[in-house]
Design a protein around this motif. Structure first.
Motif, PDB file in Angstrom:
ATOM      1  N   THR A  51      -3.674   8.155 -27.277  1.00 44.03           N
ATOM      2  CA  THR A  51      -3.193   9.271 -28.092  1.00 44.03           C
ATOM      3  C   THR A  51      -1.887   9.815 -27.543  1.00 44.03           C
ATOM      4  OG1 THR A  51      -4.503  10.834 -26.793  1.00 44.03           O
ATOM      5  CG2 THR A  51      -5.524   9.921 -28.761  1.00 44.03           C
ATOM      6  N   GLY A  52      -1.121  10.409 -28.447  1.00 43.61           N
ATOM      7  CA  GLY A  52       0.124  11.066 -28.078  1.00 43.61           C
ATOM      8  C   GLY A  52       0.439  12.183 -29.042  1.00 43.61           C
ATOM      9  N   VAL A  53       0.869  13.335 -28.524  1.00 41.39           N
ATOM     10  CA  VAL A  53       1.148  14.518 -29.339  1.00 41.39           C
ATOM     11  C   VAL A  53       2.505  15.076 -28.937  1.00 41.39           C
ATOM     12  CG1 VAL A  53       0.412  16.867 -29.870  1.00 41.39           C
ATOM     13  CG2 VAL A  53      -1.295  15.072 -29.661  1.00 41.39           C
ATOM     14  N   ASP A  54       3.316  15.407 -29.931  1.00 42.97           N
ATOM     15  CA  ASP A  54       4.580  16.077 -29.664  1.00 42.97           C
ATOM     16  C   ASP A  54       4.316  17.507 -29.219  1.00 42.97           C
ATOM     17  OD1 ASP A  54       7.653  16.161 -29.993  1.00 42.97           O
ATOM     18  OD2 ASP A  54       6.962  17.871 -31.179  1.00 42.97           O
ATOM     19  N   ASP A  55       4.924  17.942 -28.128  1.00 41.80           N
ATOM     20  CA  ASP A  55       4.596  19.235 -27.527  1.00 41.80           C
ATOM     21  C   ASP A  55       5.008  20.405 -28.423  1.00 41.80           C
ATOM     22  OD1 ASP A  55       3.872  20.691 -24.807  1.00 41.80           O
ATOM     23  OD2 ASP A  55       5.714  21.614 -25.566  1.00 41.80           O
ATOM     24  N   HIS A  56       6.132  20.322 -29.079  1.00 45.04           N
ATOM     25  CA  HIS A  56       6.624  21.447 -29.875  1.00 45.04           C
ATOM     26  C   HIS A  56       5.858  21.611 -31.182  1.00 45.04           C
ATOM     27  CE1 HIS A  56       9.420  24.279 -31.700  1.00 45.04           C
ATOM     28  NE2 HIS A  56       9.487  23.472 -32.757  1.00 45.04           N
ATOM     29  N   SER A  57       5.579  20.518 -31.868  1.00 47.89           N
ATOM     30  CA  SER A  57       5.025  20.591 -33.219  1.00 47.89           C
ATOM     31  C   SER A  57       3.551  20.238 -33.291  1.00 47.89           C
ATOM     32  CB  SER A  57       5.809  19.651 -34.144  1.00 47.89           C
ATOM     33  OG  SER A  57       5.684  18.311 -33.701  1.00 47.89           O
ATOM     34  N   ARG A  58       2.932  19.743 -32.224  1.00 50.40           N
ATOM     35  CA  ARG A  58       1.544  19.244 -32.221  1.00 50.40           C
ATOM     36  C   ARG A  58       1.390  18.050 -33.162  1.00 50.40           C
ATOM     37  NH1 ARG A  58       2.771  23.807 -30.001  1.00 50.40           N
ATOM     38  NH2 ARG A  58       1.119  25.142 -29.177  1.00 50.40           N
ATOM     39  N   PHE A  59       2.479  17.397 -33.503  1.00 47.74           N
ATOM     40  CA  PHE A  59       2.440  16.242 -34.392  1.00 47.74           C
ATOM     41  C   PHE A  59       1.899  15.047 -33.624  1.00 47.74           C
ATOM     42  CE2 PHE A  59       4.129  12.575 -36.631  1.00 47.74           C
ATOM     43  CZ  PHE A  59       4.002  12.922 -37.970  1.00 47.74           C
ATOM     44  N   CYS A  60       0.882  14.388 -34.177  1.00 43.48           N
ATOM     45  CA  CYS A  60       0.277  13.223 -33.521  1.00 43.48           C
ATOM     46  C   CYS A  60       1.170  12.012 -33.749  1.00 43.48           C
ATOM     47  CB  CYS A  60      -1.131  12.972 -34.074  1.00 43.48           C
ATOM     48  SG  CYS A  60      -1.928  11.529 -33.355  1.00 43.48           S
ATOM     49  N   VAL A  61       1.754  11.502 -32.686  1.00 40.75           N
ATOM     50  CA  VAL A  61       2.655  10.357 -32.786  1.00 40.75           C
ATOM     51  C   VAL A  61       1.956   9.048 -32.437  1.00 40.75           C
ATOM     52  CG1 VAL A  61       4.749  11.697 -32.382  1.00 40.75           C
ATOM     53  CG2 VAL A  61       3.464  10.800 -30.427  1.00 40.75           C
ATOM     54  N   ILE A  62       0.830   9.117 -31.715  1.00 40.27           N
ATOM     55  CA  ILE A  62       0.107   7.909 -31.308  1.00 40.27           C
ATOM     56  C   ILE A  62      -1.380   8.164 -31.485  1.00 40.27           C
ATOM     57  CG2 ILE A  62      -0.334   6.249 -29.449  1.00 40.27           C
ATOM     58  CD1 ILE A  62       2.246   7.181 -28.128  1.00 40.27           C
ATOM     59  N   ALA A  63      -2.065   7.220 -32.126  1.00 37.95           N
ATOM     60  CA  ALA A  63      -3.524   7.231 -32.226  1.00 37.95           C
ATOM     61  C   ALA A  63      -3.961   5.797 -32.448  1.00 37.95           C
ATOM     62  CB  ALA A  63      -4.012   8.147 -33.344  1.00 37.95           C
ATOM     63  N   ALA A  64      -3.970   4.995 -31.379  1.00 41.73           N
ATOM     64  CA  ALA A  64      -4.230   3.555 -31.462  1.00 41.73           C
ATOM     65  C   ALA A  64      -5.561   3.245 -30.800  1.00 41.73           C
ATOM     66  CB  ALA A  64      -3.107   2.769 -30.790  1.00 41.73           C
ATOM     67  N   VAL A  65      -6.427   2.533 -31.507  1.00 40.51           N
ATOM     68  CA  VAL A  65      -7.731   2.131 -30.980  1.00 40.51           C
ATOM     69  C   VAL A  65      -7.566   0.808 -30.241  1.00 40.51           C
ATOM     70  CG1 VAL A  65     -10.115   1.565 -31.569  1.00 40.51           C
ATOM     71  CG2 VAL A  65      -8.879   3.291 -32.889  1.00 40.51           C
ATOM     72  N   VAL A  66      -8.071   0.734 -29.021  1.00 39.83           N
ATOM     73  CA  VAL A  66      -7.995  -0.470 -28.199  1.00 39.83           C
ATOM     74  C   VAL A  66      -9.380  -0.749 -27.630  1.00 39.83           C
ATOM     75  CG1 VAL A  66      -5.560  -0.177 -27.634  1.00 39.83           C
ATOM     76  CG2 VAL A  66      -7.289   0.869 -26.171  1.00 39.83           C
ATOM     77  N   ARG A  67      -9.689  -2.020 -27.471  1.00 34.67           N
ATOM     78  CA  ARG A  67     -10.972  -2.386 -26.868  1.00 34.67           C
ATOM     79  C   ARG A  67     -11.001  -2.023 -25.387  1.00 34.67           C
ATOM     80  NH1 ARG A  67     -15.016  -5.390 -28.916  1.00 34.67           N
ATOM     81  NH2 ARG A  67     -14.777  -6.169 -31.047  1.00 34.67           N
ATOM     82  N   ARG A  68      -9.907  -2.317 -24.690  1.00 33.16           N
ATOM     83  CA  ARG A  68      -9.801  -1.999 -23.268  1.00 33.16           C
ATOM     84  C   ARG A  68      -8.488  -1.279 -23.049  1.00 33.16           C
ATOM     85  NH1 ARG A  68      -8.900  -6.080 -20.290  1.00 33.16           N
ATOM     86  NH2 ARG A  68      -9.614  -5.126 -18.348  1.00 33.16           N
ATOM     87  N   ALA A  69      -8.557  -0.155 -22.375  1.00 35.61           N
ATOM     88  CA  ALA A  69      -7.358   0.662 -22.147  1.00 35.61           C
ATOM     89  C   ALA A  69      -6.583   0.118 -20.966  1.00 35.61           C
ATOM     90  CB  ALA A  69      -7.739   2.119 -21.931  1.00 35.61           C
ATOM     91  N   THR A  70      -6.080  -1.100 -21.099  1.00 41.77           N
ATOM     92  CA  THR A  70      -5.266  -1.700 -20.059  1.00 41.77           C
ATOM     93  C   THR A  70      -3.842  -1.160 -20.123  1.00 41.77           C
ATOM     94  OG1 THR A  70      -4.684  -3.561 -21.484  1.00 41.77           O
ATOM     95  CG2 THR A  70      -6.670  -3.791 -20.138  1.00 41.77           C
ATOM     96  N   GLY A  71      -3.077  -1.448 -19.093  1.00 40.92           N
ATOM     97  CA  GLY A  71      -1.698  -0.997 -19.094  1.00 40.92           C
ATOM     98  C   GLY A  71      -0.892  -1.606 -20.224  1.00 40.92           C
ATOM     99  N   ARG A  72      -1.168  -2.875 -20.536  1.00 39.49           N
ATOM    100  CA  ARG A  72      -0.415  -3.511 -21.612  1.00 39.49           C
ATOM    101  C   ARG A  72      -0.782  -2.917 -22.964  1.00 39.49           C
ATOM    102  NH1 ARG A  72       2.887  -7.471 -22.576  1.00 39.49           N
ATOM    103  NH2 ARG A  72       2.781  -8.663 -24.500  1.00 39.49           N
ATOM    104  N   ALA A  73      -2.074  -2.631 -23.199  1.00 39.74           N
ATOM    105  CA  ALA A  73      -2.478  -2.039 -24.478  1.00 39.74           C
ATOM    106  C   ALA A  73      -1.844  -0.665 -24.661  1.00 39.74           C
ATOM    107  CB  ALA A  73      -4.000  -1.952 -24.542  1.00 39.74           C
ATOM    108  N   VAL A  74      -1.781   0.138 -23.592  1.00 39.63           N
ATOM    109  CA  VAL A  74      -1.158   1.455 -23.678  1.00 39.63           C
ATOM    110  C   VAL A  74       0.338   1.321 -23.974  1.00 39.63           C
ATOM    111  CG1 VAL A  74      -0.600   3.526 -22.361  1.00 39.63           C
ATOM    112  CG2 VAL A  74      -2.891   2.546 -22.222  1.00 39.63           C
ATOM    113  N   CYS A  75       0.983   0.343 -23.322  1.00 36.87           N
ATOM    114  CA  CYS A  75       2.421   0.169 -23.532  1.00 36.87           C
ATOM    115  C   CYS A  75       2.731  -0.332 -24.937  1.00 36.87           C
ATOM    116  CB  CYS A  75       2.972  -0.796 -22.481  1.00 36.87           C
ATOM    117  SG  CYS A  75       2.995  -0.119 -20.809  1.00 36.87           S
ATOM    118  N   LEU A  76       1.863  -1.161 -25.506  1.00 39.64           N
ATOM    119  CA  LEU A  76       2.085  -1.622 -26.878  1.00 39.64           C
ATOM    120  C   LEU A  76       2.009  -0.456 -27.858  1.00 39.64           C
ATOM    121  CD1 LEU A  76       0.077  -4.978 -26.905  1.00 39.64           C
ATOM    122  CD2 LEU A  76       2.544  -4.709 -27.100  1.00 39.64           C
ATOM    123  N   ALA A  77       1.012   0.426 -27.664  1.00 48.86           N
ATOM    124  CA  ALA A  77       0.911   1.598 -28.533  1.00 48.86           C
ATOM    125  C   ALA A  77       2.108   2.526 -28.344  1.00 48.86           C
ATOM    126  CB  ALA A  77      -0.393   2.339 -28.240  1.00 48.86           C
TER     127      ALA A  77
END
Length: 514
Positions: free
Chosen positions: A67-93
């Motif tokens: 997940t990722g949220v813009d601090d000023h607007s609370r706008f959700c910029v990232i909401a990606a479902v991954v099987r395993r939260a590896t470093g590569r999966a996080v970087c792809l999102a």
């Protein structure tokens, strides 16, 4: 004096002390008003990122959401479902959000291993840090065990869990969960008012980076996987029956991708100076902390370079699996090696690089060998030529010693390479220090030199040339004598002075008895 009646409790005593101003009252837990609210002044200035679980799959596994949220607007910029939260999966999102909305100025995360190697075993730079560095994003980390610092994205997790994830106990697959979260994300950004925004919508306060201001993202490795290497085609060996023929017609033979596989990868030197890549450690010294170092690696050797200058070459402990993993993460197919190690021939001169430790020793063939205290901390090249071991630096001969290794031990050095031309002698004489004895003499390489009782106890400098010894006291030349010894100089610094023995206090004079 004994008190009658019940003894007051501890809290009663504490309240009495507070009432009389003898102690300062301190609450046991922080009050809500003690927390300081903060918010960035405009969108795309700061993103808060995190990882949340709670998606149970039909196959028994659990998926997670990046997940990722813009601090000023609370706008959700990232909401990606991954099987395993590896470093590569996080970087792809993360890279997908950068391509969609642009590059923020800062990113705030916790200290998870997907985001940083701050508390990792090897330290260095993870893939997420590299994407931030190469795209000019400041990566900020929270204090350990401080979830309130990323409170906005944590609050988004609470809303996501309460309004969506709690309604479904088991999801069929990650794709089904992703489709539902995409619908929730659109409603969250555009149709759901937020109390913290004065009942406004996040989409009303969020503005993506203009397309004309967006720059090409780096590195491209975050969104693409390098294509597999083409198999190497070589002709098969000729059959004995065709040995006398002029030409041999045969089909090419395909060799696996692991043959000749070499990878170049860039890492930042951690604060400890001990870089770890695929569980192999490389010592680079804390003085190089924070510098990017390039590793040229295959299954036999690893070259380490900074700004194109090779620091050292060490044996490789990396397997083809490690190299393919580095290539899939953030590595790239390597070009030609910085140096050519070649094939070692029996009895031929070889050379190897070593770092002289604090006691003047180097490691060769599993044993420590002295080369001199004055070389401590210096990286030297050791040249082994038959019965001679030459210590060189930048092609200049520093010292010659007898070769302590047998031919079998010299052949067992894995990081050795064929030696180049013999080094040039050092034009400067060797300088050593000696302390003058109480009789006015000093000894160097077994030769006794008298300089006078006036210099007893002083530390003098001796220039050792091929034929003479020149003794200096600072800039003043005291004496020059012919060199009559053929022994090598084994000591270059003066020994530490012995601690002064404590003297017995003088006896106090006794007054006469009258």
């Amino acid at each position: 004096m004994r008190l009658s009646g019940p003894v007051p409790s501890r809290i009663t005593v504490h309240r009495v002390l507070i009432r009389h101003g003898l102690v300062d009252p301190t609450p046991r837990r922080r009050r809500r008003e003690d927390y300081r609210r903060w918010e960035r002044g405009r969108p795309m200035e700061l993103w808060q990122m995190d990882i949340v679980g709670g998606i149970q799959l039909a196959d028994g596994g659990e998926a997670k959401v990046v997940t990722g949220v813009d601090d000023h607007s609370r706008f959700c910029v990232i909401a990606a479902v991954v099987r395993r939260a590896t470093g590569r999966a996080v970087c792809l999102a993360f890279a997908q959000a950068l391509q969609q909305f642009g590059v923020p100025e800062e990113v705030l995360t916790d200290n998870g291993k997907q985001f940083t190697a701050r508390f990792g075993r090897g330290g260095g730079e993870v893939m997420f840090d590299r994407i931030c560095r190469e795209n000019g994003i400041t990566h900020r980390l929270t204090k350990p065990r401080s979830p309130t610092t990323t409170g906005k994205v944590e609050r988004f997790h609470q809303t996501l869990q309460r309004e969506l994830l709690d309604d479904v106990e088991v999801w069929a697959d990650p794709e089904e969960a992703q489709a539902a979260i995409d619908v929730f994300r659109r409603e969250y950004n555009s149709e759901r008012p937020h109390q913290s925004l004065g009942m406004a919508f996040p989409a009303d306060r969020f503005t993506a980076q203009p397309a004309e201001e967006q720059i090409p993202l780096r590195p491209a490795l975050a969104t693409t996987i390098p294509a597999p290497r083409k198999p190497l085609l070589v002709p098969p060996p000729a059959s004995p029956s065709a040995a006398g023929s002029a030409t041999v017609a045969a089909a090419p033979l395909a060799i696996g991708d692991d043959v000749g596989l070499a990878v170049e990868v860039t890492r930042l030197v951690p604060a400890s100076g001990n870089l770890t890549v695929c569980r192999q450690q490389f010592w680079l010294s804390p003085t190089r902390s924070g510098l990017p170092v390039t590793l040229w690696a295959d299954t036999t050797v690893v070259h380490l370079l900074i700004d194109g200058v090779r620091l050292k070459t060490v044996p490789s402990r990396l397997t083809p699996t490690h190299l393919r993993q580095l290539l899939a993460d953030d590595g790239q197919p390597a070009g030609p090696p910085p140096i050519t190690t070649g094939t070692l021939q029996a009895g031929a001169p070889i050379e190897v690089e070593r770092l002289v430790n604090a006691t003047g020793l180097i490691s060769l063939a599993g044993r420590q060998h002295p080369v001199g205290y004055h070389f401590a901390g210096q990286r030297v090249t050791v040249r082994l030529d038959r019965g001679l071991m030459q210590i060189t630096a930048d092609g200049v001969l520093l010292r010659s010693l007898p070769n302590p290794l047998t031919p079998a031990e010299a052949a067992s050095i894995r990081d050795a390479r064929p030696a180049g031309p013999p080094p040039t002698p050092n034009p400067e004489p060797v300088r050593v220090e000696r302390r003058v004895s109480c009789r006015g003499a000093l000894v160097i390489a077994g030769q006794r030199i008298h300089v006078g009782i006036a210099h007893a106890g002083a530390t003098l400098t001796v220039e050792a040339a091929d034929t003479t010894f020149r003794v200096h006291d600072g800039d003043q030349l005291l004496t020059e004598v012919p060199r009559t010894t053929v022994k090598p100089i084994a000591r270059f610094k003066v020994r530490k002075p012995e601690p002064a023995r404590p003297t017995a206090p003088a006896a106090k004079p006794q007054s006469p008895v009258i």
